[in-house]
Design a protein around this motif. Structure first.
Motif, PDB file in Angstrom:
ATOM      1  N   ARG A  79       0.815  -1.212   0.000  1.00  0.00           N
ATOM      2  CA  ARG A  79       0.000   0.000   0.000  1.00  0.00           C
ATOM      3  C   ARG A  79       0.854   1.269   0.000  1.00  0.00           C
ATOM      4  NH1 ARG A  79      -3.688  -0.227   5.116  1.00  0.00           N
ATOM      5  NH2 ARG A  79      -4.133   1.922   4.445  1.00  0.00           N
ATOM      6  N   HIS A  80       1.979   1.189   0.666  1.00  0.00           N
ATOM      7  CA  HIS A  80       2.805   2.386   0.819  1.00  0.00           C
ATOM      8  C   HIS A  80       3.410   2.869  -0.497  1.00  0.00           C
ATOM      9  CE1 HIS A  80       5.441  -1.004   0.946  1.00  0.00           C
ATOM     10  NE2 HIS A  80       6.525  -0.347   1.311  1.00  0.00           N
ATOM     11  N   HIS A  81       3.423   2.035  -1.533  1.00  0.00           N
ATOM     12  CA  HIS A  81       3.990   2.470  -2.806  1.00  0.00           C
ATOM     13  C   HIS A  81       3.149   3.591  -3.425  1.00  0.00           C
ATOM     14  CE1 HIS A  81       5.950  -1.773  -3.203  1.00  0.00           C
ATOM     15  NE2 HIS A  81       6.643  -0.964  -2.412  1.00  0.00           N
ATOM     16  N   LYS A  82       1.845   3.395  -3.504  1.00  0.00           N
ATOM     17  CA  LYS A  82       0.981   4.441  -4.052  1.00  0.00           C
ATOM     18  C   LYS A  82       0.976   5.675  -3.160  1.00  0.00           C
ATOM     19  CE  LYS A  82      -2.348   1.890  -6.894  1.00  0.00           C
ATOM     20  NZ  LYS A  82      -3.786   1.595  -7.107  1.00  0.00           N
ATOM     21  N   LEU A  83       1.025   5.466  -1.864  1.00  0.00           N
ATOM     22  CA  LEU A  83       1.003   6.609  -0.957  1.00  0.00           C
ATOM     23  C   LEU A  83       2.301   7.406  -1.033  1.00  0.00           C
ATOM     24  CD1 LEU A  83      -0.788   4.985   2.102  1.00  0.00           C
ATOM     25  CD2 LEU A  83      -1.741   6.571   0.401  1.00  0.00           C
ATOM     26  N   ALA A  84       3.418   6.721  -1.219  1.00  0.00           N
ATOM     27  CA  ALA A  84       4.689   7.430  -1.409  1.00  0.00           C
ATOM     28  C   ALA A  84       4.648   8.249  -2.697  1.00  0.00           C
ATOM     29  CB  ALA A  84       5.846   6.439  -1.439  1.00  0.00           C
ATOM     30  N   SER A 133      -2.611  13.153  -6.550  1.00  0.00           N
ATOM     31  CA  SER A 133      -2.234  12.681  -5.214  1.00  0.00           C
ATOM     32  C   SER A 133      -3.478  12.289  -4.425  1.00  0.00           C
ATOM     33  CB  SER A 133      -1.440  13.762  -4.467  1.00  0.00           C
ATOM     34  OG  SER A 133      -2.257  14.849  -4.076  1.00  0.00           O
ATOM     35  N   PHE A 134      -4.545  13.058  -4.547  1.00  0.00           N
ATOM     36  CA  PHE A 134      -5.765  12.740  -3.804  1.00  0.00           C
ATOM     37  C   PHE A 134      -6.460  11.511  -4.377  1.00  0.00           C
ATOM     38  CE2 PHE A 134      -4.980  16.835  -1.985  1.00  0.00           C
ATOM     39  CZ  PHE A 134      -5.484  16.722  -0.696  1.00  0.00           C
ATOM     40  N   GLU A 135      -6.366  11.283  -5.673  1.00  0.00           N
ATOM     41  CA  GLU A 135      -6.884  10.042  -6.249  1.00  0.00           C
ATOM     42  C   GLU A 135      -6.193   8.832  -5.624  1.00  0.00           C
ATOM     43  OE1 GLU A 135      -6.374  10.219 -10.447  1.00  0.00           O
ATOM     44  OE2 GLU A 135      -8.095  11.518 -10.798  1.00  0.00           O
ATOM     45  N   LEU A 136      -4.872   8.925  -5.481  1.00  0.00           N
ATOM     46  CA  LEU A 136      -4.113   7.817  -4.895  1.00  0.00           C
ATOM     47  C   LEU A 136      -4.489   7.602  -3.433  1.00  0.00           C
ATOM     48  CD1 LEU A 136      -0.671   8.629  -6.527  1.00  0.00           C
ATOM     49  CD2 LEU A 136      -1.998   6.553  -6.927  1.00  0.00           C
ATOM     50  N   MET A 137      -4.713   8.685  -2.708  1.00  0.00           N
ATOM     51  CA  MET A 137      -5.142   8.552  -1.305  1.00  0.00           C
ATOM     52  C   MET A 137      -6.491   7.866  -1.214  1.00  0.00           C
ATOM     53  SD  MET A 137      -4.343  12.325   0.238  1.00  0.00           S
ATOM     54  CE  MET A 137      -3.217  13.359  -0.666  1.00  0.00           C
ATOM     55  N   VAL A 138      -7.426   8.274  -2.058  1.00  0.00           N
ATOM     56  CA  VAL A 138      -8.766   7.697  -2.025  1.00  0.00           C
ATOM     57  C   VAL A 138      -8.714   6.211  -2.389  1.00  0.00           C
ATOM     58  CG1 VAL A 138     -11.041   7.736  -3.123  1.00  0.00           C
ATOM     59  CG2 VAL A 138      -9.945   9.879  -2.441  1.00  0.00           C
ATOM     60  N   GLU A 139      -7.891   5.878  -3.371  1.00  0.00           N
ATOM     61  CA  GLU A 139      -7.748   4.474  -3.766  1.00  0.00           C
ATOM     62  C   GLU A 139      -7.224   3.620  -2.616  1.00  0.00           C
ATOM     63  OE1 GLU A 139      -5.395   4.115  -7.302  1.00  0.00           O
ATOM     64  OE2 GLU A 139      -6.656   5.527  -8.423  1.00  0.00           O
ATOM     65  N   ASP A 140      -6.402   4.206  -1.764  1.00  0.00           N
ATOM     66  CA  ASP A 140      -5.892   3.447  -0.620  1.00  0.00           C
ATOM     67  C   ASP A 140      -7.020   3.052   0.317  1.00  0.00           C
ATOM     68  OD1 ASP A 140      -3.561   2.564   1.187  1.00  0.00           O
ATOM     69  OD2 ASP A 140      -4.683   3.948   2.476  1.00  0.00           O
ATOM     70  N   GLY A 141      -7.997   3.928   0.456  1.00  0.00           N
ATOM     71  CA  GLY A 141      -9.195   3.579   1.222  1.00  0.00           C
ATOM     72  C   GLY A 141      -9.139   3.876   2.710  1.00  0.00           C
ATOM     73  N   SER A 142      -8.025   4.408   3.200  1.00  0.00           N
ATOM     74  CA  SER A 142      -7.911   4.702   4.623  1.00  0.00           C
ATOM     75  C   SER A 142      -8.262   6.158   4.888  1.00  0.00           C
ATOM     76  CB  SER A 142      -6.491   4.424   5.124  1.00  0.00           C
ATOM     77  OG  SER A 142      -6.287   4.965   6.414  1.00  0.00           O
ATOM     78  N   LEU A 143      -9.314   6.376   5.677  1.00  0.00           N
ATOM     79  CA  LEU A 143      -9.677   7.740   6.023  1.00  0.00           C
ATOM     80  C   LEU A 143      -8.585   8.406   6.865  1.00  0.00           C
ATOM     81  CD1 LEU A 143     -13.489   7.474   6.843  1.00  0.00           C
ATOM     82  CD2 LEU A 143     -12.417   8.578   4.871  1.00  0.00           C
ATOM     83  N   LEU A 149      -2.599  13.173   5.105  1.00  0.00           N
ATOM     84  CA  LEU A 149      -2.003  13.800   3.929  1.00  0.00           C
ATOM     85  C   LEU A 149      -2.762  15.039   3.476  1.00  0.00           C
ATOM     86  CD1 LEU A 149      -0.898  10.704   1.798  1.00  0.00           C
ATOM     87  CD2 LEU A 149       0.531  12.249   3.138  1.00  0.00           C
ATOM     88  N   SER A 150      -4.091  15.018   3.593  1.00  0.00           N
ATOM     89  CA  SER A 150      -4.839  16.223   3.225  1.00  0.00           C
ATOM     90  C   SER A 150      -4.563  17.339   4.235  1.00  0.00           C
ATOM     91  CB  SER A 150      -6.344  15.923   3.153  1.00  0.00           C
ATOM     92  OG  SER A 150      -6.855  15.530   4.407  1.00  0.00           O
ATOM     93  N   GLY A 151      -4.436  16.961   5.509  1.00  0.00           N
ATOM     94  CA  GLY A 151      -4.086  17.951   6.525  1.00  0.00           C
ATOM     95  C   GLY A 151      -2.729  18.569   6.267  1.00  0.00           C
ATOM     96  N   ALA A 152      -1.764  17.732   5.877  1.00  0.00           N
ATOM     97  CA  ALA A 152      -0.431  18.243   5.564  1.00  0.00           C
ATOM     98  C   ALA A 152      -0.483  19.192   4.369  1.00  0.00           C
ATOM     99  CB  ALA A 152       0.521  17.085   5.271  1.00  0.00           C
ATOM    100  N   SER A 153      -1.282  18.853   3.366  1.00  0.00           N
ATOM    101  CA  SER A 153      -1.413  19.721   2.185  1.00  0.00           C
ATOM    102  C   SER A 153      -1.944  21.089   2.579  1.00  0.00           C
ATOM    103  CB  SER A 153      -2.338  19.075   1.157  1.00  0.00           C
ATOM    104  OG  SER A 153      -1.826  17.833   0.723  1.00  0.00           O
ATOM    105  N   SER A 154      -2.909  21.107   3.481  1.00  0.00           N
ATOM    106  CA  SER A 154      -3.476  22.371   3.953  1.00  0.00           C
ATOM    107  C   SER A 154      -2.433  23.184   4.721  1.00  0.00           C
ATOM    108  CB  SER A 154      -4.687  22.091   4.839  1.00  0.00           C
ATOM    109  OG  SER A 154      -5.228  23.286   5.359  1.00  0.00           O
ATOM    110  N   VAL A 155      -1.691  22.519   5.583  1.00  0.00           N
ATOM    111  CA  VAL A 155      -0.662  23.203   6.376  1.00  0.00           C
ATOM    112  C   VAL A 155       0.428  23.766   5.473  1.00  0.00           C
ATOM    113  CG1 VAL A 155       1.166  22.845   8.082  1.00  0.00           C
ATOM    114  CG2 VAL A 155      -1.108  21.905   8.484  1.00  0.00           C
TER     115      VAL A 155
END
Length: 338
Positions: A79-84, A133-143, A149-155
């Motif tokens: 899973r970490h490959h897509k998230l990386a 990047s958000f497509e990949l996060m959604v595909e991972d399925g973990s809220l 990652l969305s929080g980091a993007s905002s910061v």
């Protein structure tokens, strides 16, 4: 965050990224494959512009940290490959936007994308990479991963805006500066390492330890980046020397030199930061003032402190190849000259 700090120990050789690169090499092949696939589009300009920056090199520190964290925790999944890859897309998008805001001419040793493709296209392709990047996060399925990652993007965005408002503000404090780099740089380092613990289904304490490692490493990394704007050759850095100076950015070397300077020196800094003294001779004078007050040494001392905190954050994990590689990466962040 632990209050204990393990000082950096003298090494028999210069610290290197080689151990963490070797540790993550196989995983990075998979990550790079995801990057190449997801930067494609039926609109030819998108892969052309994205590829200009992505294929231009770079250390790929942030995705490597996701992979290294997974290795530290002995995670055996993929899973970490897509998230990386998502992490790298976020980083690349911010670089594209930064170059437009700053009017940069060089990035990673080559012409900045905005000079070749124009500002509008550069901004829009940055937006495209954010969506990928958000497509990949959604595909991972973990809220939880999505929240991190969305929080980091905002910061990051907040940090960039804060840096913009601090630009040419000579009275910018060290505290505010640290807040800016903690947001615009360290937030993604922290998120990149923390998500490895999430996918490995580890405890909240382990998540926080990896997050602390990433955040402190990111601060150390940015402190050294800001020092190098005044003590490195532009070809080594991959950008023009003195960019921060010409753009009126209040980085720590300037903050310290200004605070320690005489009235005459402060007058020079006020004019320079306002954009009235930006010639090559002015930059050379700025470097002399920074050297006179050991502002670069003090900046690197602070970087060593944060690198030590990063190493301390992972001290509770079992001693293994991954922990050693991550510790050396923190040492490299401080010792590097490029």
């Amino acid at each position: 965050m632990s209050a204990k700090v393990i000082p950096l120990k003298p090494r028999s050789s210069e610290p290197s990224l080689a151990p963490i690169m070797a540790l993550t090499a196989q995983g990075m092949n998979a990550v790079n494959q995801v990057i190449l696939e997801r930067m494609q589009s039926e609109i030819p300009l998108i892969p052309a512009l994205a590829g200009h920056l992505i294929a231009g090199g770079g250390k790929r520190m942030r995705p490597m940290l996701t992979l290294a964290g997974a290795a530290l925790l002995d995670y055996q999944g993929t899973r970490h490959h897509k998230l990386a890859a998502a992490v790298e897309f976020i980083h690349t998008a911010t670089l594209l936007h930064d170059d437009v805001v700053d009017g940069s001419e060089m990035r990673r040793g080559k012409a900045a994308a905005n000079l070749i493709f124009g500002n509008p296209a550069t901004v829009l392709v940055g937006d495209f990479l954010f969506t990928r990047s958000f497509e990949l996060m959604v595909e991972d399925g973990s809220l939880k991963v999505l929240k991190i990652l969305s929080g980091a993007s905002s910061v990051i965005s907040e940090g960039e805006v804060d840096q913009l408002t601090a630009q040419r503000q000579i009275e910018t404090s060290e505290e505010r500066y640290l807040g800016i780099i903690g947001a615009k740089t360290a937030a993604l380092f922290a998120a990149a390492t923390r998500i490895s613990a999430v996918v490995a289904e580890k405890s909240e304490a382990e998540e926080r330890a990896l997050e602390d490692y990433g955040r402190n490493l990111g601060i150390a990394f940015q402190l050294v980046d800001d020092a190098m704007d005044y003590d490195s050759d532009g070809l080594e850095m991959g950008k023009a020397r003195g960019d921060d100076f010409r753009e009126g950015k209040m980085t720590l070397p300037v903050i310290l030199a200004y605070a320690r300077g005489s009235a005459e020196e402060r007058s020079f800094w006020q004019d320079a930061i306002l954009g009235h003294r930006t010639s090559g001779d002015d930059l050379a004078h700025a470097v002399r003032l920074i050297e006179r007050h050991d502002a670069l040494g003090a900046t690197r001392d602070r970087a060593r402190h944060y690198a030590s905190r990063a190493i301390d954050a992972i001290a509770g994990f079992p001693a293994n190849e991954a922990r050693a590689a991550m510790a050396e990466a923190a040492e490299f962040a401080v010792a590097r000259r490029f």
